[in-house]
Scaffold this active site. Structure first.
Site, PDB file in Angstrom:
ATOM      1  N   TYR A  65       3.045  10.333  -0.751  1.00  0.00           N
ATOM      2  CA  TYR A  65       4.326   8.682   0.374  1.00  0.00           C
ATOM      3  C   TYR A  65       5.553   9.344   0.274  1.00  0.00           C
ATOM      4  O   TYR A  65       6.195   9.165   0.169  1.00  0.00           O
ATOM      5  CB  TYR A  65       3.842   7.248   0.866  1.00  0.00           C
ATOM      6  CG  TYR A  65       2.398   7.067   1.200  1.00  0.00           C
ATOM      7  CD1 TYR A  65       1.869   8.396   1.727  1.00  0.00           C
ATOM      8  CD2 TYR A  65       2.220   5.898   1.485  1.00  0.00           C
ATOM      9  CE1 TYR A  65       0.642   7.614   2.904  1.00  0.00           C
ATOM     10  CE2 TYR A  65       1.351   5.148   2.429  1.00  0.00           C
ATOM     11  CZ  TYR A  65       0.459   6.541   2.973  1.00  0.00           C
ATOM     12  OH  TYR A  65      -0.962   6.254   3.080  1.00  0.00           O
ATOM     13  N   ASP A 109       1.097  -1.133  -0.009  1.00  0.00           N
ATOM     14  CA  ASP A 109      -0.221  -0.276  -0.490  1.00  0.00           C
ATOM     15  C   ASP A 109       0.612   1.012  -0.346  1.00  0.00           C
ATOM     16  O   ASP A 109       1.853   1.466   1.022  1.00  0.00           O
ATOM     17  CB  ASP A 109      -0.747   0.208   1.119  1.00  0.00           C
ATOM     18  CG  ASP A 109      -1.602   1.316   1.277  1.00  0.00           C
ATOM     19  OD1 ASP A 109      -2.453   0.853   1.065  1.00  0.00           O
ATOM     20  OD2 ASP A 109      -1.282   2.313   1.360  1.00  0.00           O
ATOM     21  N   HIS A 153      -7.403   9.706  -1.607  1.00  0.00           N
ATOM     22  CA  HIS A 153      -6.676   9.466  -0.716  1.00  0.00           C
ATOM     23  C   HIS A 153      -7.476  10.310   0.392  1.00  0.00           C
ATOM     24  O   HIS A 153      -7.502   9.841   1.820  1.00  0.00           O
ATOM     25  CB  HIS A 153      -5.379  10.509  -0.288  1.00  0.00           C
ATOM     26  CG  HIS A 153      -4.489   9.677   0.239  1.00  0.00           C
ATOM     27  ND1 HIS A 153      -2.944   9.950  -0.309  1.00  0.00           N
ATOM     28  CD2 HIS A 153      -4.809   9.388   1.769  1.00  0.00           C
ATOM     29  CE1 HIS A 153      -2.839   9.657   1.131  1.00  0.00           C
ATOM     30  NE2 HIS A 153      -3.373   8.901   2.181  1.00  0.00           N
ATOM     31  N   LYS A 167      -2.500   5.645  -3.762  1.00  0.00           N
ATOM     32  CA  LYS A 167      -3.995   6.619  -4.352  1.00  0.00           C
ATOM     33  C   LYS A 167      -3.735   8.692  -4.341  1.00  0.00           C
ATOM     34  O   LYS A 167      -2.273   9.000  -4.247  1.00  0.00           O
ATOM     35  CB  LYS A 167      -4.027   7.223  -2.215  1.00  0.00           C
ATOM     36  CG  LYS A 167      -3.674   5.913  -1.813  1.00  0.00           C
ATOM     37  CD  LYS A 167      -4.180   6.062  -0.044  1.00  0.00           C
ATOM     38  CE  LYS A 167      -3.472   5.293   0.975  1.00  0.00           C
ATOM     39  NZ  LYS A 167      -2.208   4.735   0.392  1.00  0.00           N
TER      40      LYS A 167
END
Ligand code: A2P
Length: 284
Positions: A55, A50, A113, A80
């Site tokens: 990120y 994930d 997200h 996301k």
């Protein structure tokens, strides 16, 4: 794990099955250590990774998947859409960039997200609908295998117009925090729930009650939290950059928490137990 050391999979839509534990990668923003952690997870037996645009580790995740030598088709990959991107063309463009960074030509699960980014808060409903329609287009082209959202509360789910149903809602979940109303709503509407921060970011593992239950089952507090998610029909996404912990966190299929102990864990839910931001008021 099932026979053959394979993680059990849960059906998301007609063709797509998701492994019941995923490897979370939030905060793994150092490229080399992100790559090593994902590689360790894949060698340990995780088949569900994930990540997210925000990120800033999609390149590392993509490289680890490639370096692992495991066929792409055996790995379930989620990413996301970040908060600064909304709208049809913007979503289509950002998605292609994600594919490039991840060195792949499809995403198993693509999520919005956050429902109401600060930048778009006064028009988030129409923008989410436009964005989701773009995701449906990518779905019809086979570039996304299942569609979903993250941090959506019941009202956000109701506000979203969909032709392709929402398969997943990823939310904060651990013994100190659960939004049962949204979880129950999702389960009643065929939406699979995923847990981010299933270990409460490591901050709840010193809880004396969790430690006591862990000792009773001869397991670690982290394993109790992961099992707690699983036994609530929620897919946990534990994150770690420590080899032993990565292994520990998937080694949870040789015991079962009793109904009585599940209720004790459920009662740890606290009014101020949420660690992450509130979906309606997040400052980003
Ligand atoms: P580390 O990455 O140094 O191993 P969450 O998944 O809820 O976000 O929690 C992640 C945090 O929990 C990280 O700080 C991680 O530290 C820590 N953690 C992950 N697995 C374990 C474990 N099995 N035992 C203790 N701490 C853990």
């Amino acid at each position: 794990m099932e026979e053959g050391g394979k993680l059990k999979r849960i059906q998301l839509n007609e063709e797509v099955f998701i492994p019941q534990i995923g490897f979370g990668t939030w905060k793994l923003d150092n490229q080399e250590s992100a790559k090593q952690s994902v590689l360790t997870a894949l060698y340990t037996g995780y088949r569900h990774i994930d990540t997210a645009m925000s990120y800033e580790n999609e390149e590392a995740v993509g490289q680890a998947i490639k370096d692992s030598g495991i066929p792409r088709s055996e790995i379930f990959l989620t990413t996301k859409l970040s908060n600064d991107i909304r709208g049809k063309n913007e979503t289509l463009y950002a998605f292609e960039q994600s594919l490039e960074r991840l060195q792949t030509d499809y995403i198993d699960l693509f999520l919005i997200h956050w429902p109401a980014p600060k930048k778009y808060r006064d028009q988030y409903i129409e923008l989410n609908n436009e964005t989701y329609a773009a995701m449906e287009e990518l779905y019809s082209l086979g570039k996304i295998k299942a569609l979903g959202v993250s941090n959506f509360l019941i009202h956000h789910l109701k506000e979203l117009s969909t032709k392709v149903p929402v398969s997943v809602n990823q939310m904060e979940f651990h013994p100190y925090y659960a939004d049962w109303a949204t979880i129950d709503y999702c389960h009643e509407h065929g939406i699979t729930v995923e847990a981010y921060s299933p270990l409460g970011r490591g901050q709840i593992l010193q809880d004396p009650i969790i430690i006591k239950i862990a000792m009773k089952y001869k397991k670690s507090p982290a394993q109790i939290c992961i099992r707690y998610a699983l036994q609530n029909n929620i897919i946990p996404l534990p994150k770690s950059q420590t080899k032993e912990r990565i292994q520990d966190n998937i080694n949870v299929f040789d015991f079962e928490i009793s109904e009585e102990d599940m209720q004790i864990l459920k009662r740890l839910n606290k009014v101020d137990g949420k660690i992450g931001s509130h979906p309606d008021y997040a400052d980003f």
